[in-house]
Design a protein around this motif. Structure first.
Motif, PDB file in Angstrom:
ATOM      1  N   THR A   1       0.827  -1.209   0.000  1.00 47.42           N
ATOM      2  CA  THR A   1       0.000   0.000   0.000  1.00 47.42           C
ATOM      3  C   THR A   1       0.857   1.252   0.000  1.00 47.42           C
ATOM      4  OG1 THR A   1      -1.766  -1.155   1.181  1.00 47.42           O
ATOM      5  CG2 THR A   1      -1.802   1.254   1.238  1.00 47.42           C
ATOM      6  N   GLN A   2       0.510   2.183  -0.878  1.00 46.32           N
ATOM      7  CA  GLN A   2       1.215   3.458  -0.985  1.00 46.32           C
ATOM      8  C   GLN A   2       0.225   4.583  -0.689  1.00 46.32           C
ATOM      9  OE1 GLN A   2       4.493   3.137  -1.509  1.00 46.32           O
ATOM     10  NE2 GLN A   2       4.091   0.938  -1.695  1.00 46.32           N
ATOM     11  N   VAL A   3       0.475   5.319   0.378  1.00 52.43           N
ATOM     12  CA  VAL A   3      -0.362   6.448   0.744  1.00 52.43           C
ATOM     13  C   VAL A   3       0.452   7.392   1.613  1.00 52.43           C
ATOM     14  CG1 VAL A   3      -1.305   5.354   2.833  1.00 52.43           C
ATOM     15  CG2 VAL A   3      -2.631   7.130   1.667  1.00 52.43           C
ATOM     16  N   SER A   4       0.225   8.699   1.464  1.00 47.11           N
ATOM     17  CA  SER A   4       0.907   9.705   2.280  1.00 47.11           C
ATOM     18  C   SER A   4      -0.148  10.579   2.932  1.00 47.11           C
ATOM     19  CB  SER A   4       1.854  10.548   1.418  1.00 47.11           C
ATOM     20  OG  SER A   4       2.909   9.761   0.899  1.00 47.11           O
ATOM     21  N   LEU A   5      -0.504  10.235   4.160  1.00 41.15           N
ATOM     22  CA  LEU A   5      -1.552  10.954   4.871  1.00 41.15           C
ATOM     23  C   LEU A   5      -1.029  12.268   5.437  1.00 41.15           C
ATOM     24  CD1 LEU A   5      -3.134   7.975   6.860  1.00 41.15           C
ATOM     25  CD2 LEU A   5      -3.885   8.916   4.665  1.00 41.15           C
ATOM     26  N   GLY A   6      -1.816  13.316   5.241  1.00 39.38           N
ATOM     27  CA  GLY A   6      -1.486  14.602   5.817  1.00 39.38           C
ATOM     28  C   GLY A   6      -2.335  14.870   7.049  1.00 39.38           C
ATOM     29  N   PRO A   7      -2.189  16.037   7.647  1.00 38.51           N
ATOM     30  CA  PRO A   7      -2.985  16.382   8.834  1.00 38.51           C
ATOM     31  C   PRO A   7      -4.490  16.309   8.541  1.00 38.51           C
ATOM     32  CG  PRO A   7      -1.198  17.947   8.520  1.00 38.51           C
ATOM     33  CD  PRO A   7      -1.227  17.101   7.302  1.00 38.51           C
TER      34      PRO A   7
ATOM     35  N   GLY B   1     -11.598   8.356  -0.454  1.00 42.32           N
ATOM     36  CA  GLY B   1     -11.028   9.325  -1.384  1.00 42.32           C
ATOM     37  C   GLY B   1     -11.691  10.679  -1.312  1.00 42.32           C
ATOM     38  N   PHE B   2     -13.021  10.685  -1.204  1.00 39.05           N
ATOM     39  CA  PHE B   2     -13.718  11.963  -1.098  1.00 39.05           C
ATOM     40  C   PHE B   2     -13.369  12.674   0.210  1.00 39.05           C
ATOM     41  CE2 PHE B   2     -16.809   9.963  -4.166  1.00 39.05           C
ATOM     42  CZ  PHE B   2     -16.543  10.846  -5.202  1.00 39.05           C
ATOM     43  N   SER B   3     -13.203  11.909   1.273  1.00 35.95           N
ATOM     44  CA  SER B   3     -12.860  12.498   2.568  1.00 35.95           C
ATOM     45  C   SER B   3     -11.394  12.938   2.624  1.00 35.95           C
ATOM     46  CB  SER B   3     -13.133  11.509   3.697  1.00 35.95           C
ATOM     47  OG  SER B   3     -14.511  11.192   3.781  1.00 35.95           O
ATOM     48  N   ALA B   4     -10.536  12.184   1.930  1.00 35.82           N
ATOM     49  CA  ALA B   4      -9.094  12.434   2.002  1.00 35.82           C
ATOM     50  C   ALA B   4      -8.601  13.456   0.991  1.00 35.82           C
ATOM     51  CB  ALA B   4      -8.330  11.121   1.806  1.00 35.82           C
ATOM     52  N   SER B   5      -9.410  13.751  -0.009  1.00 30.66           N
ATOM     53  CA  SER B   5      -8.984  14.678  -1.063  1.00 30.66           C
ATOM     54  C   SER B   5      -8.531  16.006  -0.462  1.00 30.66           C
ATOM     55  CB  SER B   5     -10.132  14.913  -2.036  1.00 30.66           C
ATOM     56  OG  SER B   5      -9.738  15.787  -3.073  1.00 30.66           O
ATOM     57  N   GLY B   6      -7.349  16.438  -0.833  1.00 30.95           N
ATOM     58  CA  GLY B   6      -6.781  17.667  -0.311  1.00 30.95           C
ATOM     59  C   GLY B   6      -6.033  17.500   0.999  1.00 30.95           C
ATOM     60  N   LYS B   7      -6.083  16.289   1.558  1.00 33.22           N
ATOM     61  CA  LYS B   7      -5.419  16.027   2.837  1.00 33.22           C
ATOM     62  C   LYS B   7      -4.312  14.981   2.698  1.00 33.22           C
ATOM     63  CE  LYS B   7      -9.842  16.875   5.150  1.00 33.22           C
ATOM     64  NZ  LYS B   7     -10.940  16.266   5.940  1.00 33.22           N
ATOM     65  N   VAL B   8      -4.066  14.538   1.474  1.00 36.04           N
ATOM     66  CA  VAL B   8      -3.010  13.557   1.233  1.00 36.04           C
ATOM     67  C   VAL B   8      -2.077  14.084   0.155  1.00 36.04           C
ATOM     68  CG1 VAL B   8      -4.434  11.576   1.899  1.00 36.04           C
ATOM     69  CG2 VAL B   8      -4.392  12.309  -0.498  1.00 36.04           C
ATOM     70  N   THR B   9      -0.848  13.623   0.208  1.00 32.19           N
ATOM     71  CA  THR B   9       0.100  13.924  -0.853  1.00 32.19           C
ATOM     72  C   THR B   9       0.001  12.829  -1.901  1.00 32.19           C
ATOM     73  OG1 THR B   9       1.615  14.978   0.705  1.00 32.19           O
ATOM     74  CG2 THR B   9       2.527  14.275  -1.419  1.00 32.19           C
ATOM     75  N   PRO B  10      -0.249  13.158  -3.169  1.00 39.09           N
ATOM     76  CA  PRO B  10      -0.373  12.125  -4.196  1.00 39.09           C
ATOM     77  C   PRO B  10       0.855  11.225  -4.243  1.00 39.09           C
ATOM     78  CG  PRO B  10      -1.086  14.243  -5.049  1.00 39.09           C
ATOM     79  CD  PRO B  10      -0.463  14.518  -3.709  1.00 39.09           C
ATOM     80  N   VAL B  11       0.624   9.943  -4.493  1.00 41.30           N
ATOM     81  CA  VAL B  11       1.721   8.982  -4.590  1.00 41.30           C
ATOM     82  C   VAL B  11       2.082   8.687  -6.042  1.00 41.30           C
ATOM     83  CG1 VAL B  11       1.205   7.926  -2.367  1.00 41.30           C
ATOM     84  CG2 VAL B  11       0.106   7.025  -4.429  1.00 41.30           C
ATOM     85  N   GLY B  12       1.405   9.353  -6.963  1.00 42.12           N
ATOM     86  CA  GLY B  12       1.667   9.149  -8.378  1.00 42.12           C
ATOM     87  C   GLY B  12       0.639   9.908  -9.192  1.00 42.12           C
ATOM     88  N   GLU B  13       0.612   9.628 -10.495  1.00 38.96           N
ATOM     89  CA  GLU B  13      -0.339  10.295 -11.373  1.00 38.96           C
ATOM     90  C   GLU B  13      -0.794   9.354 -12.474  1.00 38.96           C
ATOM     91  OE1 GLU B  13       1.180  13.447 -13.764  1.00 38.96           O
ATOM     92  OE2 GLU B  13       3.008  12.349 -14.336  1.00 38.96           O
ATOM     93  N   LEU B  14      -1.982   9.640 -13.017  1.00 32.84           N
ATOM     94  CA  LEU B  14      -2.455   8.964 -14.213  1.00 32.84           C
ATOM     95  C   LEU B  14      -1.868   9.711 -15.402  1.00 32.84           C
ATOM     96  CD1 LEU B  14      -6.246   8.467 -13.309  1.00 32.84           C
ATOM     97  CD2 LEU B  14      -4.367   6.837 -13.012  1.00 32.84           C
ATOM     98  N   VAL B  15      -1.024   9.040 -16.155  1.00 34.73           N
ATOM     99  CA  VAL B  15      -0.324   9.719 -17.245  1.00 34.73           C
ATOM    100  C   VAL B  15      -1.265   9.968 -18.423  1.00 34.73           C
ATOM    101  CG1 VAL B  15       1.937   8.802 -16.616  1.00 34.73           C
ATOM    102  CG2 VAL B  15       0.469   7.510 -18.192  1.00 34.73           C
ATOM    103  N   PRO B  16      -1.001  11.011 -19.209  1.00 35.13           N
ATOM    104  CA  PRO B  16      -1.804  11.273 -20.406  1.00 35.13           C
ATOM    105  C   PRO B  16      -1.393  10.359 -21.546  1.00 35.13           C
ATOM    106  CG  PRO B  16      -0.078  12.891 -20.206  1.00 35.13           C
ATOM    107  CD  PRO B  16       0.014  12.034 -18.970  1.00 35.13           C
ATOM    108  N   PRO B  17      -2.207  10.271 -22.606  1.00 37.88           N
ATOM    109  CA  PRO B  17      -1.818   9.490 -23.780  1.00 37.88           C
ATOM    110  C   PRO B  17      -0.561  10.049 -24.435  1.00 37.88           C
ATOM    111  CG  PRO B  17      -4.160  10.043 -23.843  1.00 37.88           C
ATOM    112  CD  PRO B  17      -3.550  10.848 -22.741  1.00 37.88           C
TER     113      PRO B  17
END
Length: 416
Positions: A57-63, A324-340
């Motif tokens: 599991t990869q997650v970076s929880l913020g305050p 995800g809805f609760s954590a949005s804005g409170k976590v540091t992203p662990v990656g990204e969905l790349v564009p085509p």
């Protein structure tokens, strides 16, 4: 002396008891439990970020961020912001696993644009229904019967009909040509974990995808109006068998996505707008969903839960969406969905053109800012809609444009 001895013994007993309570035995038991969970046996891709290639599991929880749901049993899962592409949390995101019918998202994203208009009719032949895997899910397509492209796509999305997939594949140019096109499209989307063998997701040797790739397919597919319509439809009428001398009747089909229609033990998920579920003996249960809440649009993919709970793939997906809805804005992203790839190339071309015309560094920076609006990840944004995600694909770059209403069929959702 006896009193002193008694005091010492009491202290020692308390100390020993505390050691037993917090001893490594508890951690060891947890490790043993974790060891029972299957893990990737080889290195995973790092597309989208180094952490997405790590095991576990990869997650970076913020305050103030909530902890992840307990008892997640899926071999692989991912939660991402559909607009920004930020991956909020993931577990073995690039593990190559059998995708089952969630691969139909790639099939639709590849084939759907070529088979237009939706009113186009096709007479099904016996050969087109051959080669369907034993035990496949079917919508009930009959040979020597006429169907519209619209009918067949409803069969694909709602009933996961492999019969409809095979007919559409033949219309596209044949199964081998469809498989090749799907593979090319997966590579264009940078979904490099995916190997396509069958267009319907039926178990086949070496056919694999990943939670990361399935999420890319859903994100790409949801750019298309027809895809959005089919993915969000709860029920529809499908043409039945034509009996001699009688008017052809239709029968109702219902979406097998339980977060749309609900089921015993599963409530329809508020804000759900698709996308696709699947199951085979080899793949287990798989699911990719998209939902909107308070203007935030999230994507979630869950692959092969080991839980004995009925509908675990849906309950775990719903739990991750809630998180995800609760954590949005409170976590540091662990990656990204790349564009085509084409979007990356378009961005590079625009940047080069802007730099060539710029007069100095400030001019070049302004041009780059224009080409890549803040918060878009350089090329990606999406338009939020009532109950789901909508976006428009223009010249390989996703642009904020305007709000779109969901089509009528997509509104036919159970009352919540």
């Amino acid at each position: 002396m006896p009193a002193l001895k008694k005091t010492v013994m009491t202290v020692l007993s308390a100390a020993l008891l505390s050691v037993c309570v917090v001893s490594p035995a508890g951690a060891a038991d947890k490790d043993k439990t974790d060891d029972k969970q299957p893990k990737p046996t080889g290195p995973m891709s790092t597309v989208g970020g180094e952490r997405l290639g790590e095991v576990g599991t990869q997650v970076s929880l913020g305050p103030g961020a909530p902890v992840l749901p307990k008892d997640l049993s899926a071999r692989s899962w991912i939660v991402a912001d559909a607009e920004s592409g930020d991956v909020l949390a993931a577990h073995n995101a690039h593990w190559r696993l059998p995708p089952a019918s969630t691969l139909k998202m790639l099939f639709a994203d590849t084939v759907l644009p070529a088979l237009q208009p939706k009113s186009l009719t096709h007479l099904v032949t016996e050969d087109e229904l051959s080669g369907i895997g034993e035990g496949s899910s079917l919508v009930g397509v009959k040979e020597d019967h006429l169907y519209t492209v619209h009918d067949l796509w409803l069969g694909v999305f709602l009933r996961s009909g492999n019969d409809a997939v095979h007919v559409l594949s033949e219309m596209y140019g044949g199964v081998p040509a469809t498989v090749a096109a799907m593979q090319r499209h997966a590579e264009e989307l940078q979904a490099l974990d995916t190997r396509v063998v069958s267009p319907d997701g039926y178990d086949a040797p070496e056919q694999v995808s990943s939670a990361y790739d399935l999420t890319l397919f859903a994100r790409s597919g949801m750019q298309k109006a027809d895809f959005r319509e089919y993915a969000a439809t709860a029920t529809a009428e499908f043409p039945g068998e034509q009996k001699k001398g009688k008017k052809r009747k239709s029968f109702e089909i219902q979406n097998t996505n339980r977060l749309i229609t609900g089921d015993i033990g599963v409530e329809p998920y508020k804000g759900i707008a698709g996308v696709k579920n699947g199951y085979t003996t080899h793949a287990g249960n798989t699911f990719t969903g998209i939902a909107e809440r308070d203007g935030k649009v999230l994507l979630v993919t869950v692959m092969n839960p080991s839980s004995d709970e009925s509908h675990a793939v849906y309950t775990e997906a719903a739990g991750l969406l809630d998180w995800g809805f609760s954590a949005s804005g409170k976590v540091t992203p662990v990656g990204e969905l790349v564009p085509p790839k084409s979007a990356v190339a378009a961005k590079g071309s625009e940047a080069a053109t802007g730099a060539g015309k710029a007069e100095g560094k400030e001019h070049a920076a302004a041009a780059a800012t224009t080409a890549a609006p803040a918060g878009s990840g350089g090329v990606w944004t999406a338009l939020s809609v009532t109950g789901g995600l909508l976006a428009v694909l223009a010249a390989g770059v996703f642009l904020v444009n305007r709000r779109w209403p969901l089509p009528d069929l997509a509104r036919r959702l159970p009352r919540r």
